[in-house]
Design a protein around this motif. Structure first.
Motif, PDB file in Angstrom:
ATOM      1  N   ASP A  74      17.373   2.216  31.549  1.00 51.53           N
ATOM      2  CA  ASP A  74      16.256   2.948  32.137  1.00 51.53           C
ATOM      3  C   ASP A  74      15.128   2.011  32.538  1.00 51.53           C
ATOM      4  OD1 ASP A  74      15.578   2.222  29.628  1.00 51.53           O
ATOM      5  OD2 ASP A  74      14.819   4.175  28.985  1.00 51.53           O
ATOM      6  N   HIS A  75      15.094   0.827  31.957  1.00 50.56           N
ATOM      7  CA  HIS A  75      14.151  -0.205  32.364  1.00 50.56           C
ATOM      8  C   HIS A  75      14.694  -1.556  31.900  1.00 50.56           C
ATOM      9  CE1 HIS A  75      12.951   0.204  28.128  1.00 50.56           C
ATOM     10  NE2 HIS A  75      12.446  -1.016  28.246  1.00 50.56           N
ATOM     11  N   LYS A  76      14.128  -2.600  32.438  1.00 46.87           N
ATOM     12  CA  LYS A  76      14.532  -3.945  32.062  1.00 46.87           C
ATOM     13  C   LYS A  76      13.323  -4.696  31.528  1.00 46.87           C
ATOM     14  CE  LYS A  76      18.202  -4.326  35.569  1.00 46.87           C
ATOM     15  NZ  LYS A  76      18.712  -5.121  36.704  1.00 46.87           N
ATOM     16  N   GLY A  77      13.605  -5.620  30.602  1.00 48.05           N
ATOM     17  CA  GLY A  77      12.544  -6.443  30.074  1.00 48.05           C
ATOM     18  C   GLY A  77      11.812  -5.807  28.894  1.00 48.05           C
TER      19      GLY A  77
ATOM     20  N   SER B 245      10.080  -2.672  22.567  1.00 50.29           N
ATOM     21  CA  SER B 245      11.509  -2.617  22.893  1.00 50.29           C
ATOM     22  C   SER B 245      11.773  -3.501  24.105  1.00 50.29           C
ATOM     23  CB  SER B 245      11.938  -1.171  23.195  1.00 50.29           C
ATOM     24  OG  SER B 245      11.382  -0.714  24.409  1.00 50.29           O
ATOM     25  N   ILE B 246      12.995  -4.026  24.196  1.00 48.02           N
ATOM     26  CA  ILE B 246      13.409  -4.872  25.312  1.00 48.02           C
ATOM     27  C   ILE B 246      14.841  -4.520  25.663  1.00 48.02           C
ATOM     28  CG2 ILE B 246      14.161  -6.756  23.804  1.00 48.02           C
ATOM     29  CD1 ILE B 246      13.166  -8.697  25.958  1.00 48.02           C
ATOM     30  N   VAL B 247      15.138  -4.476  26.950  1.00 51.59           N
ATOM     31  CA  VAL B 247      16.472  -4.116  27.429  1.00 51.59           C
ATOM     32  C   VAL B 247      17.021  -5.281  28.247  1.00 51.59           C
ATOM     33  CG1 VAL B 247      17.832  -2.535  28.847  1.00 51.59           C
ATOM     34  CG2 VAL B 247      15.964  -1.658  27.421  1.00 51.59           C
TER      35      VAL B 247
ATOM     36  N   ARG C  45      19.533  -2.526  24.159  1.00 51.50           N
ATOM     37  CA  ARG C  45      18.114  -2.284  23.872  1.00 51.50           C
ATOM     38  C   ARG C  45      17.835  -2.621  22.417  1.00 51.50           C
ATOM     39  NH1 ARG C  45      15.793   3.561  24.819  1.00 51.50           N
ATOM     40  NH2 ARG C  45      17.059   3.981  22.955  1.00 51.50           N
ATOM     41  N   ALA C  46      16.895  -3.543  22.226  1.00 60.69           N
ATOM     42  CA  ALA C  46      16.450  -3.904  20.877  1.00 60.69           C
ATOM     43  C   ALA C  46      15.025  -3.388  20.706  1.00 60.69           C
ATOM     44  CB  ALA C  46      16.508  -5.407  20.669  1.00 60.69           C
TER      45      ALA C  46
END
Length: 518
Positions: A199-202, A211-213, A226-227
């Motif tokens: 749903d999003h990056k970075g 959170s980061i993807v 996703r973390a």
């Protein structure tokens, strides 16, 4: 005027001493409060620094965990696809012309594959197509993949989510364990790693953390790792350290506030006690000076007055006697108050007839009362029976009530002394028709050195100890005092002593008038 100056001098000295003492006590509390405030601020500042450091570490941890997990997931997906292709090629080598059952068995061994078709090179018309109807077809998204074999090719349809589910648990568990550094155990404890639809990056800051993807490689580039880590106190993150620091600051302020409150309260009581002692010194000095001056003047007049008439000489002698009685009364009050405050249980209790005690007291001070222009009425019940009292203390209590009644009487100089019994008490009452007491001051009239604040109270002699002594004497006997008073109409003080022997009583009444005084 001299007494007023002396009183102001004493109060000024005690006020200065009280101010110095109050400052000497409050300064340590102020220092402690400042120290607690500094510690609380320092704790809060350190908690913010630790929170920022943990946030920075969390961001680096998320980037590492997501990137490594994504790459390992790519490897796991590729390995799983390669393993499936290799397994089919082994089947094909064992049977160059595979059949329907062999293709079905191959699909069943790989739960993420939904259907497959085998196309032989030598005869495409003999292609084999197998679909497994065990729920795998319920996946909304499907992907296709093919590979070349020794005798043909295979194209299969698979579910990306089923493929990722097969590899997810082992990969994420390994990453979390590797990231659990001894210096930052809380980050892995409050983190989660999952495979999601992108749903999003970075990096993204959420309401409760970060959170980061990181996207996966082809053919699953629409998915990613996703973390996320929780940092808020509500979700048991490390933000609670800041909250703990704030509560520590509040607790420190409350402790210091309570300390200052109790210190000021104690200082106020000590200041009141010092003011009372100053009032005692001023009042007693004034009360001693006046009768001593009158006695000295009367004695000098008698010594030099050879031409005094018998009437003038008798008047001076009576004046000297009155002042001696007043002086003795004042000294006895001071000594009795000190004695009762120091050891109130050392009274000499004996068997006493209340009627004899009251009659004897009034007979002793009859001339003193009547010579001051008062009419004394005595109402007593006979047959009250003996009581266990300290006769001298009870006599002094009644005498103080009579003295107060005369001191605060107006033009209506009538006194009533009553003795009777109720169901559980023997009552001695003194009634006057004087200036009375305001209702707001009734609760304070038994305090040491306190005098009711009437307009003409300052002109009436007294040290403020009489009612204090009365209260202590009655209390030492296990009794109580009741007061009924109406301003400008008079007061009635009742001493209620616990009755020890039930007796029937008869009413008698005697009236003494000033003209009957000898």
């Amino acid at each position: 005027m001299a007494s007023s100056v002396t009183t102001r001098g004493f109060r000024s000295i005690f006020d200065k001493s009280s101010s110095y003492h109050r400052a000497s006590v409050l300064i340590p509390f102020l220092a402690i409060s400042i120290a607690l405030g500094v510690l609380a601020y320092r704790s809060y500042h350190l908690s913010l620094q630790m929170e920022q450091a943990l946030n920075s570490f969390a961001v680096h941890y998320l980037a590492y965990a997501a990137e490594v997990t994504a790459r390992r997931t790519d490897v796991a997906v590729s390995s799983e696809m390669f393993r499936a292709a290799d397994q089919w090629q082994q089947t094909e080598r064992s049977n160059p012309s595979p059949e329907f059952d062999q293709l079905k068995t191959w699909i069943e061994q790989h739960p993420w594959i939904m259907s497959a078709i085998y196309i032989p090179d030598d005869d495409p018309a003999n292609s084999i197509y197998v679909t497994v109807l065990d729920g795998r077809g319920n996946h909304a998204e499907r992907r296709t993949q093919d590979f070349i074999t020794a005798s043909g090719s295979v194209r299969y349809t698979y579910s990306p989510t089923a493929l990722l589910s097969r590899t997810r648990s082992s990969v994420t568990r390994q990453i979390v364990q590797e990231a659990g550094l001894p210096t930052a155990n809380e980050v892995p404890a409050h983190s989660r790693i999952e495979l999601v639809k992108i749903d999003h990056k970075g990096l993204k800051e959420t309401a409760d953390g970060f959170s980061i993807v990181v996207p996966l490689s082809e053919p699953l580039s629409t998915y990613g790792v996703r973390a996320a880590v929780l940092t808020s106190y509500a979700k048991a993150g490390w933000g609670r350290y800041r909250i703990v620091s704030i509560w520590f600051a509040v607790f420190a302020i409350l402790v210091a506030g309570f300390g200052v409150f109790f210190a000021i309260r104690g200082l106020r009581k000590e200041s009141e006690a010092m003011n009372l002692r100053a009032a005692l010194i001023a009042n007693v000095s004034h009360e001693l000076r006046t009768p001593l001056a009158m006695i000295r003047l009367g004695a000098e007049t008698l010594k030099r007055g050879a031409k005094l008439t018998p009437e003038d000489r008798g008047s001076l002698e009576d004046s000297i006697l009155r002042e001696v009685i007043h002086l003795n009364h004042l000294v006895e009050n001071v000594l009795d108050v000190a004695r009762l405050q120091r050891s109130g249980d050392r009274l000499a209790f004996t068997r006493v007839d209340p009627a004899d005690l009251v009659r004897g007291l009034l007979a002793t001070y009859e001339s003193w009362i009547l010579n001051r222009g008062f009419t004394l009425q005595l109402d007593m019940q006979s047959g009250l029976g003996e009581q266990t009292w300290d006769a001298d203390s009870v006599s002094r209590a009644v005498l103080n009530l009579i003295d107060n009644a005369m001191k605060y009487s107006s033009d209506d100089k009538r006194l009533l002394v009553s003795l009777y019994q109720s169901d559980d008490s023997v009552v001695i009452a003194v009634t006057d028709h004087g200036i009375g007491i305001q209702s707001r001051e009734l609760s304070r009239i038994f305090e040491p050195y306190y005098r009711a604040s009437f307009s003409d109270t300052e002109t009436r002699r007294g040290a403020g100890l009489g009612l204090t002594l009365v209260h202590q004497i009655v209390k030492a006997h296990g009794g109580r005092i009741e007061v009924d008073s109406v301003p400008d109409e008079g007061s009635t003080f009742r001493l209620l002593f616990p009755r020890q022997l039930p007796n029937r009583a008869e009413q008698t009444s005697t009236v003494l008038k000033p003209s009957e005084a000898s």
